[in-house]
Design a protein around this motif. Structure first.
Motif, PDB file in Angstrom:
ATOM      1  N   ASN A 150       0.862  -1.186   0.000  1.00 23.85           N
ATOM      2  CA  ASN A 150       0.000   0.000   0.000  1.00 23.85           C
ATOM      3  C   ASN A 150       0.898   1.235   0.000  1.00 23.85           C
ATOM      4  O   ASN A 150       1.442   1.613   1.028  1.00 23.85           O
ATOM      5  N   SER A 161       1.448   1.430  -6.625  1.00 22.97           N
ATOM      6  CA  SER A 161       1.550   0.101  -6.040  1.00 22.97           C
ATOM      7  C   SER A 161       1.564  -0.998  -7.100  1.00 22.97           C
ATOM      8  O   SER A 161       2.224  -2.026  -6.933  1.00 22.97           O
ATOM      9  N   ASN A 221      -3.688   1.105   7.109  1.00 24.74           N
ATOM     10  CA  ASN A 221      -4.304   0.056   6.308  1.00 24.74           C
ATOM     11  C   ASN A 221      -3.492  -1.230   6.377  1.00 24.74           C
ATOM     12  O   ASN A 221      -4.056  -2.334   6.456  1.00 24.74           O
ATOM     13  N   GLY A 222      -2.165  -1.094   6.338  1.00 30.08           N
ATOM     14  CA  GLY A 222      -1.316  -2.274   6.448  1.00 30.08           C
ATOM     15  C   GLY A 222      -1.522  -2.993   7.772  1.00 30.08           C
ATOM     16  O   GLY A 222      -1.597  -4.232   7.822  1.00 30.08           O
ATOM     17  N   TRP A 269      -4.771  -4.992   7.676  1.00 29.48           N
ATOM     18  CA  TRP A 269      -4.613  -6.262   6.954  1.00 29.48           C
ATOM     19  C   TRP A 269      -3.901  -7.294   7.828  1.00 29.48           C
ATOM     20  O   TRP A 269      -4.299  -8.463   7.876  1.00 29.48           O
ATOM     21  N   LYS A 285       2.691  -9.793   6.190  1.00 33.40           N
ATOM     22  CA  LYS A 285       3.663  -8.734   5.937  1.00 33.40           C
ATOM     23  C   LYS A 285       3.032  -7.702   5.009  1.00 33.40           C
ATOM     24  O   LYS A 285       2.240  -8.049   4.130  1.00 33.40           O
ATOM     25  N   PHE A 286       3.401  -6.432   5.213  1.00 32.62           N
ATOM     26  CA  PHE A 286       2.855  -5.380   4.354  1.00 32.62           C
ATOM     27  C   PHE A 286       3.898  -4.290   4.143  1.00 32.62           C
ATOM     28  O   PHE A 286       4.542  -3.841   5.101  1.00 32.62           O
ATOM     29  N   VAL A 327       4.365  -0.477   3.204  1.00 28.12           N
ATOM     30  CA  VAL A 327       3.490   0.704   3.250  1.00 28.12           C
ATOM     31  C   VAL A 327       4.306   1.983   3.118  1.00 28.12           C
ATOM     32  O   VAL A 327       5.484   2.036   3.492  1.00 28.12           O
ATOM     33  N   CYS A 349       8.535  -1.672   6.013  1.00 25.94           N
ATOM     34  CA  CYS A 349       8.094  -3.062   6.000  1.00 25.94           C
ATOM     35  C   CYS A 349       7.479  -3.390   7.356  1.00 25.94           C
ATOM     36  O   CYS A 349       8.143  -3.233   8.394  1.00 25.94           O
TER      37      CYS A 349
END
Length: 407
Positions: free
Chosen positions: A113, A151, A180-181, A184, A192-193, A195, A256
């Motif tokens: 994101n 993205s 938002n990450g 999720w 893992k996200f 952002v 991360c």
């Protein structure tokens, strides 16, 4: 594993499980590596340069020659990248470095994101100029100027398999991406996200928009005096300034995120908060920034406010923006205020990327255990130990975000 419970004013409870920041990467006037960024913060010198826009000289914070060269090399590395906007290339550049630092692989199935306030500004202006002149639009106009570009291209470049999200929530975009990450991760739909935010706003029309709002810094000295503070074009967090001094910068920054307390964590996210101001007009914010009061209180949860050592303020360098956020801090923290700082006096306002650049400053202070202040505050005392740092961001529309970090 420590779990914190938060209660909203409307009696909705949510639980934030431990979330780790395992990598950070950025590109801006501050540099491209953590060492370079930290070195520039310690120099405590502004990084603004004068650049011509439509026959007028303006202050901006642009990439240095070496960083700009690296972006050009990225553009030339693949024929598909030649038509991409700088905002997309900035995001690809920092995402590659962050993934490498965190030791993520494409098979890790991580989400992405990365948002932007303005998106492909330079490309859009170029394409529009071409249309005005020729009454025809280039084939790639639409696909290369959509916000989802960012993205999507990062996902393509990294060969990721997870969800790819781009959004614009003006200047708080990067911190909304972080929110938002976290959502999720807490939902169990991802482990893992990646952002953050990316912005390439140094274009004639974008500068003209800020000047039309009468918030952009003037080229002339702030005052005809010998005061050394007048040498700083952007006076973010100078609460005594007599005119607006916002300056735009370009860059991108990503983090991360991983569930749990990772061994390689750079910092832990202790609390998150968000709120929206009730608008009186398109860029309004109350005199005591009620949106920030709510977002900071939400991020604190049941924690004693005195535990917060530092706040990295949004502080865009405007009279009302800086003063209202300061009053919000006074309301929440009252007599025992954390020490306050901002990086915009040095690197400018990078719109949608600014919040994550502030997170980077917060994490670097936590890591090095050294406070980085502004020239406009006389710090009678600085924290001997930096344990908890709050980061603020807000954008047009009064959408504030506050993030609480610890070492």
């Amino acid at each position: 594993m420590k779990i914190r419970t938060f209660t909203f004013a409307i009696n909705i409870k949510f639980v934030i499980q431990p979330i780790s920041i395992t990598a950070l990467s950025s590109i801006s006037a501050l540099g491209t590596t953590k060492d370079e960024v930290w070195s520039n913060y310690q120099r405590r010198e502004h990084l603004f340069k004068q650049k011509m826009f439509d026959a007028h000289m303006e202050w901006v914070a642009q990439l240095d020659t070496e960083a700009a060269k690296e972006i050009q090399e990225l553009r030339n590395s693949d024929s598909k990248y030649k038509k991409l906007d700088d905002s997309v290339l900035f995001a690809i550049y920092v995402s590659r470095k962050a993934i490498e630092e965190a030791k993520w692989r494409a098979s890790d199935n991580f989400g992405i994101n990365i948002g932007s306030s303005r998106g492909a500004t330079s490309l859009f202006e170029s394409y529009h100029s071409e249309y005005i002149q020729n009454k025809k639009s280039s084939t790639l106009t639409s696909p290369t100027t959509t916000l989802g570009n960012i993205s999507s291209w990062v996902g393509h470049d990294l060969n990721s398999k997870g969800p790819e999200v781009s959004h614009s929530i003006t200047c708080s975009t990067a911190l909304h991406a972080l929110l938002n990450g976290i959502a999720w991760l807490q939902s169990g739909m991802a482990d893992k996200f990646l952002v953050g935010g990316s912005e390439a706003p140094l274009t004639p029309f974008t500068i003209a928009q800020m000047k039309a709002l009468k918030i952009y810094a003037r080229m002339s000295p702030l005052a005809q005096s010998k005061d050394p503070l007048d040498d700083y074009p952007c006076q973010a967090l100078n609460l005594d300034k007599k005119q607006n001094t916002m300056i735009l910068g370009e860059g991108a920054s990503v983090a991360c995120l991983e569930k749990g307390l990772a061994k390689n964590a750079l910092a832990q996210i202790l609390g998150i908060g968000y709120a929206t101001e009730i608008l009186k007009h398109n860029i309004s914010i109350s005199s005591d920034a009620k949106c920030f009061q709510r977002s900071m209180q939400m991020a604190l949860g049941e924690m004693n406010p005195e535990e917060v050592d530092v706040i990295v303020m949004h502080a865009p360098g405007t009279i009302k923006g800086d003063a209202s956020e300061y009053k919000a801090v006074q309301k929440i923290f009252q007599k025992k205020q954390p020490v306050l700082t901002s990086n915009k006096w040095q690197v400018g306002h990078t719109f949608g990327a600014s919040g994550m650049l502030s997170v980077e400053l917060a994490v670097l202070m936590l890591q090095h255990q050294e406070f980085i202040g502004t020239p406009f505050i006389s710090y009678e005392s600085k924290p001997k130990k930096i344990r908890k740092v709050m980061v603020n961001a807000v954008g047009f529309g009064g959408n504030a975000v506050s993030i609480l970090l610890s070492k």
